[in-house]
Design a protein around this motif. Structure first.
Motif, PDB file in Angstrom:
ATOM      1  N   UNK A 166      -2.228  -1.705 -16.965  1.00  0.00           N
ATOM      2  CA  UNK A 166      -1.633  -1.180 -15.847  1.00  0.00           C
ATOM      3  C   UNK A 166      -0.151  -1.385 -15.962  1.00  0.00           C
ATOM      4  N   UNK A 167       0.564  -0.749 -15.008  1.00  0.00           N
ATOM      5  CA  UNK A 167       2.042  -0.693 -14.929  1.00  0.00           C
ATOM      6  C   UNK A 167       2.448  -2.014 -14.850  1.00  0.00           C
ATOM      7  N   UNK A 217      -9.979  -2.064 -22.746  1.00  0.00           N
ATOM      8  CA  UNK A 217      -9.056  -2.606 -21.521  1.00  0.00           C
ATOM      9  C   UNK A 217      -8.727  -3.950 -21.672  1.00  0.00           C
ATOM     10  N   UNK A 274     -17.738   3.861 -15.183  1.00  0.00           N
ATOM     11  CA  UNK A 274     -17.104   5.074 -14.782  1.00  0.00           C
ATOM     12  C   UNK A 274     -16.087   5.342 -15.574  1.00  0.00           C
ATOM     13  N   UNK A 275     -15.206   4.293 -16.223  1.00  0.00           N
ATOM     14  CA  UNK A 275     -14.218   4.484 -16.860  1.00  0.00           C
ATOM     15  C   UNK A 275     -14.743   4.921 -18.160  1.00  0.00           C
ATOM     16  N   UNK A 297      -7.699  13.213 -21.827  1.00  0.00           N
ATOM     17  CA  UNK A 297      -6.624  13.914 -22.650  1.00  0.00           C
ATOM     18  C   UNK A 297      -5.595  13.461 -22.974  1.00  0.00           C
ATOM     19  N   UNK A 328      -0.522   1.403 -26.589  1.00  0.00           N
ATOM     20  CA  UNK A 328      -1.053   1.266 -25.146  1.00  0.00           C
ATOM     21  C   UNK A 328      -1.012   2.452 -24.480  1.00  0.00           C
ATOM     22  N   UNK A 329      -1.702   2.472 -23.358  1.00  0.00           N
ATOM     23  CA  UNK A 329      -1.920   3.488 -22.400  1.00  0.00           C
ATOM     24  C   UNK A 329      -1.745   2.988 -20.999  1.00  0.00           C
ATOM     25  N   UNK A 330      -1.003   3.431 -20.096  1.00  0.00           N
ATOM     26  CA  UNK A 330      -1.000   2.848 -18.859  1.00  0.00           C
ATOM     27  C   UNK A 330      -2.047   3.626 -17.984  1.00  0.00           C
ATOM     28  N   UNK A 331      -3.047   2.881 -17.288  1.00  0.00           N
ATOM     29  CA  UNK A 331      -3.933   3.224 -16.584  1.00  0.00           C
ATOM     30  C   UNK A 331      -3.347   3.845 -15.255  1.00  0.00           C
ATOM     31  N   UNK A 332      -3.887   4.743 -14.373  1.00  0.00           N
ATOM     32  CA  UNK A 332      -4.981   5.566 -14.747  1.00  0.00           C
ATOM     33  C   UNK A 332      -4.576   6.571 -15.892  1.00  0.00           C
ATOM     34  N   UNK A 333      -5.702   6.700 -16.693  1.00  0.00           N
ATOM     35  CA  UNK A 333      -5.546   7.513 -17.955  1.00  0.00           C
ATOM     36  C   UNK A 333      -6.531   8.602 -18.204  1.00  0.00           C
ATOM     37  N   UNK A 343     -16.242   8.608 -18.083  1.00  0.00           N
ATOM     38  CA  UNK A 343     -15.043   9.598 -18.098  1.00  0.00           C
ATOM     39  C   UNK A 343     -14.352   9.800 -19.397  1.00  0.00           C
TER      40      UNK A 343
END
Lengths: 81, 815, 124
Positions: free
Chosen positions: C85-86, C54, C13-14, C111, C103-108, C17
């Motif tokens: 995750x955070x 991930x 799914x991720x 955009x 890094x990015x924190x999920x949910x991402x 998306x």
């Protein structure tokens, strides 16, 4: 992307990090070599420090405003040797 | 094409099943760290996925579950049955939400309450003081930024300030006075290039930079304090003559003044906080001698990235809306769905400052609603999408040319990905409907191919071209073979492993035992044995019933078992195995077994058998009485198996799919049930005929040909009628008469009677009907017990349109 | 040339998306379902401009993937973005130390990611 001519290297569009060693080699082999940055939009920091360390003659500054101001600040015009 | 939400739902189902299995397994072996990691990972993935949508109820529960699992994983908490209960309940809740999302596209409002309750319980169990997570963006405030509150800037900073040209200093004065300026000193670590960083690019994108400088100092991976004392010019000069100087050790130092908010600057450098010192420039310390000029400091807001990102979101949203409209929409929801799409598009247009789109959008919606077709709205939205996409491509000056190439590239890459997938994919998920359609098609093909022999006959007899006839027959045998193989292959696709049902049992057994206070070891064997999808589906309910029965009535309470000298925990074995053309499923428990004497007495009491029959009955016969209709031995009807459903229902369910049930039992040793099931459901090809306004099916394997007989060709011989067909006298029977219907068969316009020539016990018989319909493949089901006496029917079949077709048994019919 | 993004996540799914979002934004996208799959693809000649991975994945997690990637000479400078995750600050720091770029924190959303990617890829 860099195109090397006899005494001039033309830097165009984005010059990536992998090209820094090529640029360094060329500048070492061509101490009088000049750089044309007119079509350049960005150079990776590694290339920037190659220019700052080797101080080649800049034949043309980038047309790209942002890059031109940075390059001008990083490589202030030197007294012609 | 699969939409994101469909993908989400199907993946969620898989993941949730995994969690359930793993949770139950983990309760059995709480030392299995790997199992716990697996549970955590799956819950974590689910939470991440749910965050892609607006499902706060789901995300909330998953989040609390994830935290609890994380604490368990870290060994902060011991696992307990209570935890298992709540985690399983939470999983069930998420399954429920998934169902609702699939059916309704959203989560009903009242679920929020339950979500909160479950979340609270999960949190309550997480007694370990879970450390609070650090702020998401911006990273930890770094030490050097603390000087923000300090009124006097450090001397080093003051020295650098001298580099700022006086004119610039003057123009910065108003911003400085307002305390809006940040001093930035960024010295990337020497190894930063090997982390994919480009400090120069990062620096160039720093928000609202008013002044900047860059020096080559020297590669530095120690503390910042050393670097600031380095003489920049000297460093560059040393490096200039060093033949071994490494361009990939970063020795740059960037300085800048930004008028952006300090938080924004920190956020920009969030990945390298320890390499950047950000200092708020206190107003008083920067007094400049030169008079403040009128020059305004206009914030150079560079928000092109943000705008582009928003445009990308807008495009995604539009594309999604088009996809929504492309899907078939149920009539009942049509207006609502279209309205929702229009509202979304309207919001997107407003956000993109395109108010001109609103009026035509409303028109498109109106015409869509009036014609009841999604096209007008879909075309309009697709139009905006293309227009914006094109606009985005042309506004990007730098990458204008590559954009067009980019599209091709993207296409190319997509194709590449697909090829890669084709190479690596081991399994392919196919919609059940597609396989059913394939089944129907092959059915049609089998029927169509069957006309070839008739064609061959006609070629020979009617047109006298024997050569052609032979060739048609040859071709027929080839097609026939291929069609049969194809049918076989399609049947194979429909095969499913029994694990499809078995996977529910660990959970079922666990929950039931918790409720009953029993201990049971469940052993599953042969989970990969396969049978047709219909068999597997039909097997689920009876099997669950049998397992419940075993737990409820078979296996004793631990104390009782210990008294009998058995281990406290009972054993329940469920084993599937493949026989030549059937699947055998055995359910064996080591419980108290069935006492034939008790059964006999009960059966007598209920009037199911006579006293005399009871005397003659063997024990084996007696225990099989549990399959008799209306028989239940339970002293107390528990809420588990005793829902008024007995073993008779199990038996009829199994027989309905042409299976058989047998039972062996001995007192205090246990009970074994054996289910023998067909590998595949028998597909019967029948011809549908009409007689007296009713449709019936007749198995095609009995039908030799269908003819229409003119009245003058029918001979009356005494009481019976016959016709001469292909030099053979064929007795004719009226179907209406056979069925006891008081009506003559209807004739067609030419006055002919439709007749099926069937072969029964080596004899040809003409069965007169009203008309022929079509030939169809059906799955023949035996008649329910009440109708079982009507032997002239071999069974019934559910037709595609939901009607029931009665299939005649010509053998019984003509006798 | 469209920039090529390599997405690594065990959630289909991720992947779907993010892939969708990146492709709409004009990026080329390649995907892998875990660290082992990703490393195999990188060794097999795939040459992405940036990798997004991930952290929690079966077979080989994001940390292992970063380590493996940085040992391949052709990928020593490639930007790598980690999705976490955070609650995984420790993992993030470990990833950064081993060679992750950000890094990015999920949910991402795609955009958000595109924004970060554009800050790392000049000319994207």
């Amino acid at each position: 992307m860099i195109t090397f001519e006899a005494q001039c290297a033309r830097l165009a569009e984005v010059v990536g990090i992998e090209e820094a060693s090529t640029l360094l080699d060329w500048l070492q082999a061509h101490p009088q070599g000049q750089l044309d940055l007119s079509d350049c939009t960005h150079i990776h920091a590694a290339n920037l420090q190659v220019l700052m360390v080797k101080r080649p003659t800049i034949a043309a500054l980038p047309n790209h405003d942002g890059l031109r101001s940075w390059i001008s600040a990083a490589l202030p015009p030197q007294v012609a040797a | 094409m699969t939409t994101l939400i469909e993908q989400f739902i199907s993946e969620s189902r898989e993941l949730l099943q995994k969690v359930t299995d793993a949770l139950v397994a983990y309760e059995q072996s709480p030392t299995d760290q790997q199992l716990l990691n697996e549970i955590f990972r799956v819950i974590h993935t689910m939470k991440g996925n749910s965050g892609l949508f607006e499902f706060p109820e789901m995300t909330k529960v998953l989040h609390a579950g994830e935290d609890l699992l994380d604490a368990l994983r870290a060994g902060h908490l011991p696992y307990s049955h209570e935890m298992a209960d709540v985690l399983l309940e939470a999983t069930d809740f998420v399954v429920l939400l998934t169902d609702e999302i699939e059916q309704q596209g959203t989560i009903p409002a009242h679920r929020a309450q339950t979500a909160s309750e479950i979340t609270t319980r999960l949190i309550a169990l997480n007694t370990h003081a879970y450390p609070q997570a650090a702020p998401i963006a911006g990273g930890p405030a770094n030490a050097s930024a603390d000087t923000a509150d300090n009124d006097s800037p450090p001397p080093e900073l003051l020295a650098q300030w001298q580099r700022v040209p006086p004119a610039m200093r003057a123009s910065l004065a108003p911003a400085l006075a307002a305390g809006q300026c940040q001093w930035l000193d960024y010295q990337p670590e020497a190894e930063c290039f090997f982390k994919g960083e480009d400090p120069f690019y990062l620096m160039q994108q720093c928000p609202e930079v008013a002044w900047f400088a860059v020096d080559y100092v020297q590669p530095n991976d120690a503390s910042m304090a050393d670097s600031v004392t380095t003489d920049a010019d000297a460093s560059a000069l040393t490096a200039q003559d060093d033949p071994l100087w490494d361009p990939y050790q970063c020795g740059l130092r960037f300085m800048a003044i930004s008028s952006a908010h300090i938080d924004d600057v920190r956020a920009h450098f969030r990945y390298v906080p320890e390499q950047v010192s950000i200092t708020a420039m206190p107003a008083e310390a920067w007094k400049v001698a030169a008079p403040v000029s009128a020059a305004d400091v206009t914030g150079k807001v560079d928000d092109s990235d943000a705008r582009e990102a928003l445009r990308a979101v807008a495009l995604t949203l539009l594309k999604t809306q088009v996809q929504v409209l492309e899907q078939p929409i149920e009539a009942a929801c049509f207006a609502g769905v279209c309205q929702a799409v229009a509202t979304t598009v309207q919001n997107v247009c407003m956000a993109q400052q395109q108010p001109d789109c609103i009026a035509p959008l409303a028109q498109a919606l109106a015409s869509t609603l009036s014609v009841g077709e999604p096209q007008p709205l879909m075309l309009y939205v697709a139009g905006i999408y293309q227009q914006w996409q094109a606009a985005q491509a042309s506004t990007d000056q730098v990458t204008e040319a590559p954009m067009t190439l980019g599209a091709n590239e993207a296409e190319h890459n997509k194709a590449q990905v697909r090829t890669d997938e084709a190479h690596t994919a081991k399994t392919l998920k196919v919609d059940q409907d597609k396989i059913d359609r394939l089944m129907n098609l092959i059915g049609e093909m089998v029927v169509a191919k069957n006309s070839l022999p008739y064609l061959a006959d006609r070629a020979e007899n009617q047109y006298g071209v024997r050569e052609l006839s032979r060739e048609i027959k040859n071709q027929y045998s080839v097609i026939n073979r291929i069609a049969e193989e194809m049918q076989q292959s399609i049947m194979q696709i429909r095969m499913m492993p029994v694990s499809f049902i078995f996977q529910r049992f660990p959970r079922l057994v666990r929950d039931t035992c918790r409720k009953l206070g029993k201990e049971v070891n469940l052993v599953l064997e042969g989970e990969f044995t396969e049978a047709d999808k219909l068999v597997i589906e039909a097997l689920a309910d009876p099997l669950i019933h049998i397992v419940r029965n075993s737990l409820d009535h078979g296996i004793e309470l631990p104390a009782v078992r210990l008294n009998k000298g058995k281990p406290a925990a009972g054993q329940l074995l469920i084993r599937a195995s493949q026989q030549t053309d059937s699947v055998l499923i055995e359910i064996q428990d080591d419980g108290k077994g069935i006492d034939p004497e008790v059964i006999k007495r009960k059966a007598l009491e209920k009037g199911l058998i006579t006293e005399a029959a009871m005397q003659r009955m063997t024990d084996q016969q007696a225990v099989n009485l549990v399959f008799a209709a209306g028989f239940s031995t339970a002293e107390v009807v528990s809420d588990l198996s005793g829902r008024g459903v007995g073993m008779d229902v199990v038996r009829s369910a199994i027989e309905r799919i042409n299976g058989k049930v047998t039972l062996d039992s001995s007192v205090d040793q246990g009970t074994t049930l054996r289910l023998v099931l067909p590998l595949s459901m028998a597909i019967t090809n029948v011809i549908v005929i009409e007689s007296h306004q009713q449709q019936f099916g007749i198995p095609m394997d009995l039908v030799m040909e269908t003819v229409r007989i003119a009245p003058q060709d029918i001979r009356q011989i005494k009481q019976s009628r016959a016709a001469l067909l292909r030099d053979r006298i064929v007795p004719l029977l009226s179907l209406n008469q056979l069925l006891g219907l008081d009506a003559p068969q209807q004739l067609n316009e030419q006055g002919e009677v439709a007749t099926l020539v069937v072969k029964i016990n080596h004899e040809y018989i003409g069965l007169m009907v009203d008309s022929f319909k079509a030939t169809v493949d059906i799955i023949l089901k035996p008649l329910p017990a009440v109708l079982a006496g009507m032997k002239w029917y071999s069974g019934s079949a559910l037709m595609g349109d939901g009607s029931v077709l009665m299939v005649l048994n010509p053998k019984e019919l003509v006798e | 040339m469209a920039k090529k993004i390599f997405l690594v996540d065990d959630s289909a799914t991720m992947l779907m998306s993010l892939q969708n979002g990146f492709e709409i934004a004009g990026f080329g996208v390649e995907t892998a379902v875990d660290g082992v799959d990703a490393l195999n693809k990188l060794k097999g000649g795939l040459k992405p401009d940036l990798m997004i991975t991930d952290i929690n994945m079966p077979n080989m997690d994001g940390i292992g993937l970063i380590q493996g990637t940085r040992t391949l000479p052709q990928f020593r400078f490639m930007p790598i973005v980690v999705l976490s995750t955070e609650s995984q600050q420790g993992k993030r720091e470990e990833a950064k130390k081993l060679g992750a770029t950000g890094w990015m924190v999920k949910p991402v959303t795609s955009a958000d990611l595109i924004k970060v990617v554009k800050q790392m890829l000049p000319g994207a």
